[in-house]
Design an enzyme around this catalytic site. Structure first.
Site, PDB file in Angstrom:
ATOM      1  N   CYS A 125       0.824  -1.210   0.000  1.00  0.00           N
ATOM      2  CA  CYS A 125       0.000   0.000   0.000  1.00  0.00           C
ATOM      3  C   CYS A 125       0.852   1.250   0.000  1.00  0.00           C
ATOM      4  CB  CYS A 125      -0.847   0.086   1.266  1.00  0.00           C
ATOM      5  SG  CYS A 125      -1.927  -1.288   1.492  1.00  0.00           S
ATOM      6  N   SER A 149       0.346 -10.537   1.430  1.00  0.00           N
ATOM      7  CA  SER A 149       1.731 -10.853   1.067  1.00  0.00           C
ATOM      8  C   SER A 149       2.155 -12.215   1.618  1.00  0.00           C
ATOM      9  CB  SER A 149       2.682  -9.768   1.565  1.00  0.00           C
ATOM     10  OG  SER A 149       2.816  -9.828   2.957  1.00  0.00           O
ATOM     11  N   ARG A 201     -12.364   0.557  -6.166  1.00  0.00           N
ATOM     12  CA  ARG A 201     -12.039   0.318  -4.757  1.00  0.00           C
ATOM     13  C   ARG A 201     -11.580   1.631  -4.108  1.00  0.00           C
ATOM     14  NH1 ARG A 201      -7.812  -1.659  -1.306  1.00  0.00           N
ATOM     15  NH2 ARG A 201      -8.787  -3.088   0.152  1.00  0.00           N
TER      16      ARG A 201
HETATM   17  P1  XMP Z   1      -0.666  -7.360   3.274  1.00  0.00           P
HETATM   18  O1  XMP Z   1       0.136  -6.508   4.195  1.00  0.00           O
HETATM   19  O2  XMP Z   1      -1.157  -8.626   3.925  1.00  0.00           O
HETATM   20  O3  XMP Z   1      -1.978  -6.478   2.958  1.00  0.00           O
HETATM   21  O4  XMP Z   1       0.035  -7.623   1.984  1.00  0.00           O
HETATM   22  C1  XMP Z   1      -3.051  -6.930   2.173  1.00  0.00           C
HETATM   23  C2  XMP Z   1      -4.178  -5.915   2.193  1.00  0.00           C
HETATM   24  O5  XMP Z   1      -3.763  -4.662   1.631  1.00  0.00           O
HETATM   25  C3  XMP Z   1      -4.897  -3.980   1.089  1.00  0.00           C
HETATM   26  N1  XMP Z   1      -4.537  -3.563  -0.265  1.00  0.00           N
HETATM   27  C4  XMP Z   1      -4.160  -2.319  -0.597  1.00  0.00           C
HETATM   28  N2  XMP Z   1      -4.102  -1.187   0.136  1.00  0.00           N
HETATM   29  N3  XMP Z   1      -3.294  -0.039  -1.753  1.00  0.00           N
HETATM   30  C5  XMP Z   1      -3.687  -0.028  -0.463  1.00  0.00           C
HETATM   31  O6  XMP Z   1      -3.651   1.015   0.188  1.00  0.00           O
HETATM   32  C6  XMP Z   1      -3.329  -1.139  -2.553  1.00  0.00           C
HETATM   33  O7  XMP Z   1      -2.965  -1.101  -3.722  1.00  0.00           O
HETATM   34  C7  XMP Z   1      -3.789  -2.337  -1.939  1.00  0.00           C
HETATM   35  N4  XMP Z   1      -4.002  -3.586  -2.411  1.00  0.00           N
HETATM   36  C8  XMP Z   1      -4.446  -4.316  -1.360  1.00  0.00           C
HETATM   37  C9  XMP Z   1      -6.049  -4.940   1.108  1.00  0.00           C
HETATM   38  O8  XMP Z   1      -6.901  -4.559   2.159  1.00  0.00           O
HETATM   39  C10 XMP Z   1      -5.388  -6.273   1.346  1.00  0.00           C
HETATM   40  O9  XMP Z   1      -6.237  -7.216   1.962  1.00  0.00           O
END
Ligand code: XMP
Length: 498
Positions: free
Chosen positions: A315, A372, A411
């Site tokens: 993010c 991730s 989104r």
């Molecule tokens: P992790 O840290 O587990 O986070 O990789 C996964 C979560 O991140 C959110 N998500 C995003 N948030 N920009 C954001 O601000 C993005 O491009 C993005 N893509 C995913 C989402 O809630 C996911 O479950």
């Protein structure tokens, strides 16, 4: 009124800011314990009507959750949330794949059948080709006449290759109705020494098939999360204003719809989410939110709430927009409100280690969502790439240019017509390839259970109440990671953060 200009106050007062904390700022205070980690019960509720056997969800991202990973998640006791960078027809196919994966009764269209006037050789070849060792024999109206299996056509049974199937088949067929349970089917198989039971309607027409192999396979996944009819459960992401997608997903059997919005504390999003929740049978989880006020706005109708404004590994929301809430504080604020209304809370994003996951539960979450952590698994979409001799898989934010180009822009409540117009809130990346989802989950949940052991809480609800935090200084954080050594062997559940 929200848009009224508030009374003027000294700007400097804004600097009397409350502190907001995240994972590394806190640690669980160890407490007297009478439980062994292996005994910890990690079952939980993820929405009003859906319980999980492990408190884990996979993120609705196009490099994380499609049917293959969703099947593996549900078989291992959690739930996958299908992303929405696909059209509605593709989504329905993906949902059906999950729903059919562990079905007790193989549906008629998928059952390999033989006709009575085919030759033994033709059927033998067909069974070989289809990878089955037996087939119901049906007439033109699908009425079951017999069953033929490899044992019926072995040469020493004096059946010629050019004999017709009706001469070789077993015509005293044991059948069952479509409401048969796994236990009843297994009893029939043991009693009659058979390996498959055709499922028929009142007119003895074939409607499905139950096999011994299928039943045994289901038994392998005894921790699986299933719906009332025994199919694996699945969550599905739908856009904040995508009513058609929501209804199609619910009709296809989605157990939970996840309203997928980066900032769900928005009046139009909430109105639309409420409308969707009132018109579908599936549970509706609303997210993402990160404050007490947002929780107050949705707990009246939501079956679950999802927390996370910018903590995710890919993010850039916080740096691009300047807005966000450190995740431990966000979860606790939302949980204060949601717990009072018995609405489950999901902590979404920012979890790098099993310790982060169990800290999120201590802060008030009922389950955690990770992207991730799972993107590098075998079951995640995408192929393995090799760079500098190491294996990786692609992992990208749904707000990255690449993912928005594939359809996920709303989104972020944006409408864009060309790439230049995108204001991304995520990056595209690669993550180390990790092997199977089951082994990742084993490490994740094993670590969470150990955390419960340190706190002396045998269940998730007890852990939520009993656990306490201490504040970690930056020296404490450094102390908490391996230090003053050179790591020689990688641990399966630890890799140093850059
Ligand atoms: P992790 O840290 O587990 O986070 O990789 C996964 C979560 O991140 C959110 N998500 C995003 N948030 N920009 C954001 O601000 C993005 O491009 C993005 N893509 C995913 C989402 O809630 C996911 O479950």
């Amino acid at each position: 009124m929200a848009n009224d200009v508030p009374e003027s106050r000294p700007f400097s007062e804004k600097l009397r800011v409350p502190e907001a904390l995240t994972f590394d700022d806190v640690l669980l205070r160890p407490m007297e314990s009478h439980i062994e980690p292996d005994e910890a019960d990690v079952s939980t509720s993820v929405s009003t009507n859906v319980d999980l056997n492990i408190p884990v969800l996979s993120a609705a991202m196009d490099t994380v959750t499609e049917s293959e990973l969703a099947i593996a998640m549900a078989r291992n006791g959690g739930i996958g949330v299908l992303h929405r960078n696909m059209d509605i027809d593709e989504m329905v196919v993906e949902i059906e794949r999950v729903k059919r994966a562990d079905e007790l009764v193989i549906r008629r269209d998928d059952v390999v059948t033989a006709q009575p006037d085919q030759t033994v050789r033709e059927v033998d070849e067909m069974m070989e080709r289809e990878g089955v060792s037996g087939a119901p024999v049906v007439d033109g109206n699908d009425v079951v006449l017999g069953i033929i299996s490899a044992t019926d056509i072995r040469p020493y049974l004096e059946v010629g290759e050019s004999d017709e199937v009706h001469m070789a088949m077993t015509d005293e067929v044991i059948t069952a109705g479509k409401d048969v349970t796994a236990r009843a089917a297994l009893e029939l198989m043991y009693d009659h020494k058979i390996e498959r039971v055709p499922i028929v309607d009142d007119d003895n027409r074939l409607v499905g098939l139950v096999t011994m192999q299928g039943i045994l396979q289901r038994r392998e996944h005894e921790n699986a999360v299933r719906d009332g009819s025994g199919s694996l459960r699945i969550g599905v992401a739908v856009g904040p204003f995508e009513n058609d997608r929501a209804h199609a997903a619910a009709d296809a059997g989605a157990d939970i719809l996840f309203i997928d919005c980066a900032h769900a504390h928005n009046r139009d999003v909430i109105d639309s989410a409420r409308e969707i929740s009132e018109s579908v049978e599936a549970d509706v989880v609303v997210g993402n939110i990160g404050t007490r006020e947002a929780a107050e706005a949705v707990v009246g109708f939501a079956d679950g709430v999802k927390v996370g404004i910018g903590p995710g590994s890919i993010c850039t929301t916080r740096v691009v927009t300047g807005a966000g809430m450190p995740q431990i504080t966000a979860v606790s604020e939302v949980a204060d409100v949601a717990n009072r209304h018995d609405v489950p809370v999901i902590a979404d994003g920012g979890i790098r280690y099993s310790g982060d996951a169990i800290k999120a539960i201590a802060a008030g979450a009922d389950a955690v969502m990770l992207g991730s952590y799972f993107a590098g698994t075998k079951e995640a979409p995408g192929r393995v790439i090799t760079m500098n001799g190491k294996k990786y898989k692609q992992y990208r934010g749904m707000g990255s240019v690449g993912a928005m180009r594939s359809g996920g822009g709303d989104r972020y409540l944006k409408e864009e017509d060309d790439d230049e117009g995108f204001v991304p809130e995520g990056v595209e990346a690669a993550t180390p390839y990790k092997g199977t989802l089951a082994s990742e989950l084993h490490q994740l949940v094993g670590g969470m259970k150990s955390g419960m052991g340190y706190v002396g809480a045998p269940t998730i609800p007890e852990f939520k109440q009993r656990s306490r935090f201490v504040r970690a200084s930056s020296a404490g954080q450094t102390e908490g990671h391996p230090h003053d050594v050179m790591i020689t062997d990688e641990a399966p559940n630890y890799s140093p953060q850059e």
